[in-house]
Design a protein around this motif. Structure first.
Motif, short mmCIF file in Angstrom:
data_model
loop_
_atom_site.label_atom_id
_atom_site.label_comp_id
_atom_site.label_asym_id
_atom_site.label_seq_id
_atom_site.Cartn_x
_atom_site.Cartn_y
_atom_site.Cartn_z
N UNK A 29 0.83 -1.21 0.00
CA UNK A 29 0.00 0.00 0.00
C UNK A 29 0.87 1.26 0.00
N UNK A 30 1.86 1.28 0.86
CA UNK A 30 2.74 2.44 0.94
C UNK A 30 3.50 2.69 -0.36
N UNK A 31 3.96 1.62 -0.99
CA UNK A 31 4.69 1.75 -2.25
C UNK A 31 3.80 2.31 -3.34
N UNK A 32 2.57 1.82 -3.42
CA UNK A 32 1.65 2.27 -4.47
C UNK A 32 1.37 3.76 -4.33
N UNK A 33 1.06 4.21 -3.12
CA UNK A 33 0.74 5.62 -2.90
C UNK A 33 1.97 6.49 -3.16
N UNK A 34 3.14 6.02 -2.76
CA UNK A 34 4.37 6.79 -2.99
C UNK A 34 4.66 6.93 -4.48
N UNK A 225 -3.27 11.13 -3.93
CA UNK A 225 -1.96 10.87 -4.53
C UNK A 225 -2.02 10.99 -6.05
N UNK A 226 -3.10 10.47 -6.63
CA UNK A 226 -3.24 10.56 -8.08
C UNK A 226 -3.42 12.00 -8.54
N UNK A 227 -4.24 12.76 -7.81
CA UNK A 227 -4.45 14.17 -8.17
C UNK A 227 -3.14 14.95 -8.03
N UNK A 228 -2.42 14.71 -6.95
CA UNK A 228 -1.15 15.41 -6.74
C UNK A 228 -0.14 15.04 -7.81
#
Length: 275
Positions: A29-34, A225-228
């Motif tokens: 999860x952390x890797x995907x968001x990063x 995260x996607x928007x950013x």
């Protein structure tokens, strides 16, 4: 989610925490968001590759853990239950739309009004208040429609809200669009968690609801995260328009979902609303 699945009666488990399963899921999860934010935060290429490698290893590790430890942190019988992953994906996409809008709406209001963050927050109070009547309305609708039908409507409402914020300029459209995503978020959480007991065996209900909450939270992290990440490449309205594809996918999943067999096993259970 901090304890093992609630299936101890069936296999005599002591209920110990599956540390390995929890660890690989957290890393994934952390890797995907990063990775979604890597471009916008200027993450160096070597670090990005390292994060991607960690995510790939975690994905493989989670797959191995689910197969080798069926009663672990992510029980195989729960995620294999018909409709469970679909419910999680629907919730995750709706949460992504809501949190993505919530991430961008304050700055859009500041640009539209010329005011500061405090004034933008005050303008969003009516949108936040919409969660109260939304929850009550959803409770009424679930008495007339199946949970999948209600979730489809909530996903559609979220799509509309995201697109309104993305396409229409001005403070009022931003507040109205945000309110629509608030209603979708509040309603979807209640409806999908209410569906969970009907998708799994009675002993797995708590685990199923915890995993659904985890998938919802993952979607809530992916949205901002996607928007950013996209905002570093394209204008913010375009990034939000692309974000609308996520709740749209949830809408499609809701509409194509076929009713599954009821897993409830209590002999004295009162027949509830159709799911």
């Amino acid at each position: 989610m901090l304890t093992r699945s609630g299936s101890g009666e069936r296999n005599g488990s002591t209920g110990r925490l599956d540390v390995v399963g929890a660890a690989v899921l957290s890393v994934l999860v952390g890797s995907l968001i990063t990775l979604l934010q890597a471009h916008s935060v200027g993450l160096p290429a070597p670090v990005t590759l390292a994060v991607a490698a960690a995510g790939a290893l975690a994905a493989g590790g989670l797959w191995w853990r689910v197969r080798s430890t069926p009663d672990g942190f992510v029980p195989r019988r729960v995620i294999a239950s018909r409709g469970f992953l679909v419910a999680g994906l629907i919730g995750g996409t709706v949460f992504a739309g809501y949190y993505g809008v919530l991430f961008r709406a304050p700055s859009l209001l500041e640009q539209a009004t010329g005011d500061g963050p405090l004034e933008a927050g005050v303008l969003l109070i009516p949108a936040a208040a919409c969660s109260v009547p939304a929850g009550r309305l959803v409770g009424t609708l679930t008495g007339r429609f199946t949970g999948w039908q209600v979730s489809a409507g909530l996903a559609a409402l979220t799509v509309v809200g995201v697109l309104v914020v993305a396409v229409v300029t001005g403070p009022i459209p931003v507040v109205v669009g945000t309110a629509a995503t608030v209603c979708g978020f509040a309603g979807a959480q209640a409806v999908l968690l209410g569906l969970a007991p009907d998708l799994v065996a009675a002993d797995d209900r708590d685990t199923a609801q915890s995993l659904l909450n985890c998938m919802n939270a993952l979607g809530g992290g992916i949205g901002p995260a996607a928007v950013a990440g996209l905002s570093g490449i394209v204008p913010a309205p375009v990034a939000l328009a692309v974000l609308a594809a996520l709740p749209l996918a949830g809408l499609v999943l809701s509409l194509t979902r076929r009713p599954a067999a009821d897993h409830r096993t209590e002999p004295d259970a009162t027949p509830g609303n159709p799911r």
